[in-house]
Design an enzyme around this catalytic site. Structure first.
Site, mmCIF file in Angstrom:
data_model
loop_
_atom_site.group_PDB
_atom_site.id
_atom_site.type_symbol
_atom_site.label_atom_id
_atom_site.label_comp_id
_atom_site.label_asym_id
_atom_site.label_seq_id
_atom_site.Cartn_x
_atom_site.Cartn_y
_atom_site.Cartn_z
ATOM 1 N N HIS A 126 43.212 35.707 46.591
ATOM 2 C CA HIS A 126 43.762 35.919 47.944
ATOM 3 C C HIS A 126 43.993 34.599 48.691
ATOM 4 C CE1 HIS A 126 43.377 40.187 47.634
ATOM 5 N NE2 HIS A 126 42.065 40.168 47.530
ATOM 6 N N ASP A 163 43.256 42.889 39.124
ATOM 7 C CA ASP A 163 42.361 43.216 40.244
ATOM 8 C C ASP A 163 42.984 44.367 41.051
ATOM 9 O OD1 ASP A 163 39.996 41.629 41.927
ATOM 10 O OD2 ASP A 163 41.375 42.731 43.231
ATOM 11 N N HIS A 165 43.200 44.656 44.131
ATOM 12 C CA HIS A 165 43.916 44.113 45.295
ATOM 13 C C HIS A 165 45.042 43.204 44.815
ATOM 14 C CE1 HIS A 165 39.681 44.817 46.597
ATOM 15 N NE2 HIS A 165 40.295 45.367 47.622
ATOM 16 N N ASP A 244 37.609 45.542 40.018
ATOM 17 C CA ASP A 244 37.343 46.482 41.118
ATOM 18 C C ASP A 244 38.277 47.688 41.122
ATOM 19 O OD1 ASP A 244 39.363 44.724 41.729
ATOM 20 O OD2 ASP A 244 38.520 44.050 43.639
HETATM 21 ZN ZN LIG Z 1 39.821 42.782 44.435
#
Ligand SMILES: [Zn+2]
Length: 307
Positions: A126, A163, A165, A244
């Site tokens: 991120h 991931d 996200h 995740d």
């Molecule tokens: Zn994540």
């Protein structure tokens, strides 16, 4: 040819508070599983070397780096945003995490290792050129990929990110670098809602609805990632390995299991064998149920190590 396992005890000193899901327990859970199953004995273990200022500034502005240095407290916790915080040990851990990615790249490009896994935190995908967010400070996988591109044997790189996200930071850093293909699967709509609609030939975003079945994830990799990787012909593949999207993970709503991570790793090792002599650098991102994280990393590493 071995699989390198790169980590550092100081990565567990970064601590954003007892309630924070990005916890020091994550790396301990991974190590526990690898030691209990004996898999650690099949890996070549390395202690991470910190990244240099110059290496970090390949991916980030000087302003970003010095800003974080100013924010890091001498005691207690400083909140960079609602869920991203610095303690006195944060930047040491972040510098080691970025350094692990560089060290893994050197081991794999030199042929000392077939592939490598960086068991590090804080995570990185991120972190944008000028922004720390989503538990991330320095973009570890981007720093490794930019280091790879400085080597004469590397013209093209691929970064694949499973991931849950979206890796907005990686897209931010490589959106205008056509020699870097960035493939992602991620829950959508969901955090972080940045860059997922970007239109670039080198950015392949594969959104997955909440509660979608693992088959949809597998189709995205087979039908979209695989042909893109075969066309791009990278000289090395980086994996932003977040776990995740696991059904047991408290953070999100996808339903993968460790068998899906095993399958995905097999697909990626196959394509790496076809296009780049099997060269893979895998860097830990998310994964917030320590038990599910340990078993998922075990499955991932069993494939990387050919066990
Ligand atoms: Zn994540």
């Amino acid at each position: 040819m071995t699989t390198a396992f790169i980590s550092h005890a100081d990565c567990s000193l970064h601590n954003m508070g007892p309630e924070h899901p990005e916890s020091p327990l994550r790396l301990l859970a991974i190590r526990k599983v690898l030691e209990r199953t004996g898999l650690m004995q099949d890996l070549a273990e390395y202690s991470a070397i910190p990244a240099s200022t110059l290496q970090i500034e390949q991916a980030h502005s000087r302003q970003h780096r010095t800003g974080l240095e100013r924010q890091q407290p001498e005691e207690g916790i400083f909140h960079a945003d609602d869920d991203t915080a610095l303690c006195p040990d944060t930047l040491n851990a972040a510098t080691l995490a970025a350094g692990a990615s560089i060290q893994a790249t050197d081991l794999v490009l030199s042929g000392a290792s077939q592939n490598a896994f960086c068991s590090i935190r804080p995570p990185g995908h991120h972190a944008e050129q000028n922004l720390a967010m989503g538990f991330c400070f320095y973009n570890n996988v981007a720093i490794g990929a930019l280091h790879a591109l400085q080597q004469p044997s590397v013209q093209r790189v691929a970064i694949v990110d499973f991931d849950v996200h979206h890796g907005n930071g990686t897209v931010d850093i490589f959106k205008d670098r056509p020699e870097v293909l960035v493939c992602s699967t991620f829950q959508h709509p969901y955090y972080p809602e940045r860059y997922q609609d970007i239109q670039r030939d080198n950015i392949l975003n594969c959104p997955l609805p909440a509660y979608s079945k693992p088959a949809l994830f597998r189709h995205a990799l087979e039908d979209r990632w695989l042909p893109a990787l075969q066309t791009h012909k990278p000289d090395i593949i980086f994996i932003s390995a977040g776990f995740d999207a696991h059904a047991e993970d408290p953070m999100a709503d996808l339903e993968l299991t460790e068998e899906d991570y095993r399958w995905a790793t097999e697909l990626l090792t196959d394509v790496a064998r076809q296009c780049c002599n099997g060269r893979i650098v895998s860097v830990l991102e998310g994964g917030y149920n320590p038990v599910a994280l340990g078993f998922s990393v075990q499955a991932h590493l069993e494939v990387l190590a050919g066990c």
